[in-house]
Design a protein around this motif. Structure first.
Motif, PDB file in Angstrom:
ATOM      1  N   LEU A 101      18.418  51.143  77.403  1.00  0.00           N
ATOM      2  CA  LEU A 101      17.268  50.747  78.219  1.00  0.00           C
ATOM      3  C   LEU A 101      16.809  51.901  79.107  1.00  0.00           C
ATOM      4  O   LEU A 101      15.607  52.139  79.278  1.00  0.00           O
ATOM      5  N   ILE A 102      17.757  52.629  79.663  1.00  0.00           N
ATOM      6  CA  ILE A 102      17.426  53.771  80.519  1.00  0.00           C
ATOM      7  C   ILE A 102      16.781  54.883  79.699  1.00  0.00           C
ATOM      8  O   ILE A 102      15.753  55.462  80.091  1.00  0.00           O
ATOM      9  N   ASP A 103      17.359  55.190  78.541  1.00  0.00           N
ATOM     10  CA  ASP A 103      16.820  56.257  77.689  1.00  0.00           C
ATOM     11  C   ASP A 103      15.418  55.924  77.188  1.00  0.00           C
ATOM     12  O   ASP A 103      14.543  56.789  77.138  1.00  0.00           O
ATOM     13  N   SER A 104      15.181  54.668  76.808  1.00  0.00           N
ATOM     14  CA  SER A 104      13.862  54.296  76.309  1.00  0.00           C
ATOM     15  C   SER A 104      12.830  54.332  77.429  1.00  0.00           C
ATOM     16  O   SER A 104      11.672  54.721  77.202  1.00  0.00           O
ATOM     17  N   ASP A 129       3.787  51.234  92.695  1.00  0.00           N
ATOM     18  CA  ASP A 129       2.764  52.037  92.023  1.00  0.00           C
ATOM     19  C   ASP A 129       3.343  53.184  91.203  1.00  0.00           C
ATOM     20  O   ASP A 129       2.732  54.250  91.076  1.00  0.00           O
ATOM     21  N   GLY A 130       4.520  52.965  90.643  1.00  0.00           N
ATOM     22  CA  GLY A 130       5.115  53.953  89.758  1.00  0.00           C
ATOM     23  C   GLY A 130       5.602  55.214  90.431  1.00  0.00           C
ATOM     24  O   GLY A 130       5.855  56.224  89.761  1.00  0.00           O
ATOM     25  N   ARG A 131       5.750  55.182  91.751  1.00  0.00           N
ATOM     26  CA  ARG A 131       6.175  56.405  92.452  1.00  0.00           C
ATOM     27  C   ARG A 131       7.652  56.722  92.216  1.00  0.00           C
ATOM     28  O   ARG A 131       8.045  57.879  92.208  1.00  0.00           O
ATOM     29  N   ALA A 132       8.458  55.679  92.053  1.00  0.00           N
ATOM     30  CA  ALA A 132       9.893  55.885  91.849  1.00  0.00           C
ATOM     31  C   ALA A 132      10.169  56.316  90.408  1.00  0.00           C
ATOM     32  O   ALA A 132       9.325  56.191  89.520  1.00  0.00           O
ATOM     33  N   ASP A 133      11.360  56.820  90.197  1.00  0.00           N
ATOM     34  CA  ASP A 133      11.812  57.186  88.855  1.00  0.00           C
ATOM     35  C   ASP A 133      12.279  55.918  88.152  1.00  0.00           C
ATOM     36  O   ASP A 133      13.252  55.285  88.583  1.00  0.00           O
ATOM     37  N   LEU A 134      11.573  55.502  87.086  1.00  0.00           N
ATOM     38  CA  LEU A 134      11.890  54.237  86.432  1.00  0.00           C
ATOM     39  C   LEU A 134      13.299  54.219  85.840  1.00  0.00           C
ATOM     40  O   LEU A 134      14.037  53.243  86.055  1.00  0.00           O
ATOM     41  N   PRO A 135      13.724  55.238  85.088  1.00  0.00           N
ATOM     42  CA  PRO A 135      15.105  55.194  84.580  1.00  0.00           C
ATOM     43  C   PRO A 135      16.131  55.055  85.707  1.00  0.00           C
ATOM     44  O   PRO A 135      17.120  54.325  85.566  1.00  0.00           O
TER      45      PRO A 135
END
Length: 204
Positions: free
Chosen positions: A93-96, A177-183
């Motif tokens: 999940l993290i890699d994708s 708003d997508g500022r953080a690192d999603l993985p």
């Protein structure tokens, strides 16, 4: 030669799907999901409504259709069998997520889709189908780790818990708003659930 034609057709089909979906997501975000029709999407994409329906059977699919299940399944299948299920599933999940947000265009597209899913009641309900499909992709990719009823039960439980953590991370990411690192958010959510990082430790 036949294989080349098949591959070329599949590539063209995928390109058409991405193009139509790109126009659809843009219009939904701009005009609103309910205010935008499939005909509007077809006109923007320069295709017929029939072509849109050939690639996306429902209006909801224009937002929800993605390659997440394939990406996760490939990463699970490539991971070492015998590892803890949470590590195999969580790592995939993290890699994708890293692959889907690896460039600005991919990150913005995913972020826009998530905002639509969160804010649109019809999409929130349909999203449960996507979660089930992703769970099934995970189970299928685990191979022998889900080969009999007992191991399949454990795999389903692990996948469900991992997907709940994934959903929490995705909502948080969209809210910020997508500022953080999603993985990184996904890893943090998984650690909150399982008490440890799903990523391999040094020496593993």
């Amino acid at each position: 030669m036949a294989d080349q034609h098949t591959t070329l057709r599949a590539r063209r089909r995928a390109q058409t799907q991405r193009m139509i979906q790109g126009h659809a997501v843009r219009l939904f975000a701009w005009r609103g999901y309910d205010a935008t029709t499939v005909t509007d999407v077809a006109e923007a994409a320069g295709v017929s409504p029939m072509t849109v329906y050939r690639h996306f059977p429902t209006k909801e699919d224009l937002v929800l259709a993605d390659e997440h299940g394939r990406l996760v399944g490939e990463r699970i299948a490539a991971s070492a069998p015998g590892q803890p299920l949470v590590r195999r599933i969580g790592g995939a999940l993290i890699d994708s997520a890293a692959a889907l947000t690896g460039d600005d265009a991919g990150r913005e597209f995913l972020l826009t889709r998530l905002r639509l899913m969160i804010s649109t009641p019809a999409l929130r309900a349909k999203h449960l189908d996507n979660q089930y499909a992703l769970q099934q992709a995970i189970i299928g990719a685990l191979g022998d780790d889900a080969a009999d009823p007992e191991t399949a039960f454990h795999a389903q439980a692990a996948a469900s818990a991992c997907l709940a953590a994934l959903h929490t991370a995705l909502v948080r990411w969209a809210e910020e708003d997508g500022r953080a690192d999603l993985p990184g958010l996904i890893a943090k959510a998984l650690a909150a659930v399982f008490g440890e990082s799903p990523l391999p430790r040094e020496g593993d």
